[in-house]
Design an enzyme around this catalytic site. Structure first.
Site, short mmCIF file in Angstrom:
data_model
loop_
_atom_site.label_atom_id
_atom_site.label_comp_id
_atom_site.label_asym_id
_atom_site.label_seq_id
_atom_site.Cartn_x
_atom_site.Cartn_y
_atom_site.Cartn_z
CD GLN A 111 -1.49 2.79 -5.33
OE1 GLN A 111 -1.54 3.18 -4.18
NE2 GLN A 111 -1.78 1.56 -5.69
CE LYS A 126 -3.40 4.89 -0.97
NZ LYS A 126 -2.93 3.53 -1.24
N GLY A 165 -10.25 1.04 -2.17
CA GLY A 165 -10.09 1.01 -0.72
C GLY A 165 -8.65 1.18 -0.28
CG ASP A 166 -4.94 2.68 1.70
OD1 ASP A 166 -4.17 2.05 0.97
OD2 ASP A 166 -4.54 3.22 2.77
CB SER A 380 -7.93 -2.49 -8.36
OG SER A 380 -8.39 -2.44 -7.04
#
Ligand code: GLU
Length: 448
Positions: A111, A126, A165-166, A380
């Site tokens: 990320q 994360k 979200g993921d 995002s």
């Protein structure tokens, strides 16, 4: 021994029980070699590689909640705040039984580079839990989400760390978590993204990862004198990324013939009916067998170990949108034998290292997830901007910005690869371009 190898050895020793994290670090550091060689003294004296592979902090906590039978359940919660050199930590929350510290660290590490590539001011983080949302009632989901946020809310904030979200975390879960954050902290702020439209969410965030994947794939094709028009595409997954990738691929003139979930996969030679897929997956939260039952042209196949699943289907373009390491060397060989031209990753690290190399050595254009799926987190960041200015932009405005970001990412990673004599190696290009910005910020901000 060179600096990269020294650090790879150190990271392997320190994290021997975290194979996914080691895989992600190995891929990145190996492709950074030319940059590191050119700046060895500066990076070594500042321990840049040691710092960039060690998260700022790791939070692990107990998540107790009560199920519908009155039984107390306990899950493990995680948030890895990896690097905030260029902005507040930003990254999703994965809810899946496979979640462990190594997986969250690999995702957090990826990320950092992905978020840097978006050109927006977001650091990398994360989180998630080994909680399995499958088969749970709405009340159980709420109980889990509230308990998870009761602990997490101490460590996050709109200018600190902004989860999203993921896998396993969608609008429903984000809503429950947002409500709990607000209740405990007493502030109404953009602490999460992927929110519902009535409480600060952004139009086009739902579609963004899948749409972004197709925008970059389209640019890749265009820059190679080709297009998506008339192409056959194999997609894996049937979640948020896959659904909107399929929708945009169809809008751009391609035919998507596959999708998959944890138990099986669909081959639909007439092209996936994306409205039906949405109904089955988003509304009913059902299995793909329901898709097959409702559609004549669809064949359903049980998932079997050792078989190629969706990667056995002849296609021009493959878009892995399910999960890490879902496409291995044998799958890659099958795809190449079937004439695949391009592979772009919608999921995070879905292709193994060996499979990636096989594609690259066999003339397949390959864009890794850090670049190809960055549209989700980029949007995002656009949601964060809208929250900060207390305005909301139209769908068209957000979508146009997303497209622009994806096209720029393509050209940035292409340029970075060319600058270091690795034209066409978009994995190296993505890692180098993402890394350079973060390192410059780290060096400017002193030792921390
Ligand atoms: N989970 C997504 C990713 O892997 C989105 C993260 C976000 O929007 O913060 O990038």
């Amino acid at each position: 021994m060179g600096y990269v190898d020294e650090v790879l050895e150190l990271v392997s020793k320190k994290n021997a029980d975290q194979p996914e994290f080691l895989q992600a670090v190995t891929e990145v550091l190996n492709t950074l070699r030319p940059v590191v060689d050119a700046n060895e003294e500066l990076y070594r004296s500042n321990a840049i590689l040691e710092r960039i592979t060690e998260p700022d902090r790791v939070l692990m906590f107990r998540v107790p909640w009560v199920d519908d039978k009155g039984q107390v359940q306990v899950n493990r919660g995680f948030r890895v705040q990896f690097n905030n050199a260029i902005g507040p930590y930003k990254g999703g929350l994965r809810l899946h039984p496979s979640v462990n510290l190594g997986i969250i660290k690999f995702l957090g590490f990826e990320q950092v580079f992905k978020n840097s590539l978006t050109s927006l001011p977001i650091g990398g983080g994360k989180g998630g839990s080994d909680f399995d949302p499958k088969g749970k009632s709405d009340r159980e989901i709420m109980a889990f989400c509230q308990s998870f946020m009761t602990e997490l809310c101490k460590y996050i904030g709109a200018d600190v760390d902004v989860p999203a979200g993921d896998i396993g975390t969608g609008a429903r879960e984000i809503g429950f978590m947002f409500g709990q954050y607000k209740r405990i902290r007493g502030t109404y702020e953009g602490v999460l993204t992927g929110k519902g439209l009535s409480y600060g969410g952004s139009l086009a965030r739902t579609e963004a990862t899948g749409y972004g994947l197709l925008y970059i794939t389209e640019e890749l094709m265009k820059c190679h004198g080709d297009s998506l028009e008339g192409k056959t595409i194999a997609v894996s997954g049937a979640g948020n990324v896959a659904i909107y990738a399929i929708q945009k691929a169809q809008q751009l003139g391609a035919k998507v013939v596959t999708c998959s979930d944890s138990t099986g996969w669909i081959y639909d030679p007439e092209g996936i009916d994306v409205e039906l897929l949405r109904e089955v997956k988003e509304v009913k939260r059902a299995r793909l067998t329901e898709y097959a039952a409702a559609r004549k042209s669809a064949e359903y196949h049980e998932k079997k170990n050792g078989e190629h699943g969706v990667w056995s289907v002849k296609c021009d373009i493959a878009l892995p949108c399910a999960t890490q390491n879902e496409l291995d060397l044998e799958d890659a060989k099958q795809l190449v034998a079937n004439g695949v031209k391009a592979v772009c990753e919608g999921a995070n690290m879905p292709t193994t290292l060996e499979a990636t190399e096989y594609f690259q050595n066999n003339g397949v254009m390959f864009i890794c997830g850090k670049a190809a799926n960055a549209g989700g987190v980029a949007t995002s960041a656009l949601e964060m901007s809208q929250n900060s200015e207390r305005l909301s932009w139209t769908f068209e405005e957000v979508d146009a910005k997303l497209k622009n970001i994806m096209v720029n990412i393509y050209h940035n990673i292409d340029d970075a690869a060319k600058r270091y004599g690795m034209e066409g190696n978009y994995v190296a290009g993505a890692n180098i371009a993402g890394f350079e910005k973060v390192v410059n910020a780290m060096l400017a901000q002193g030792v921390y």
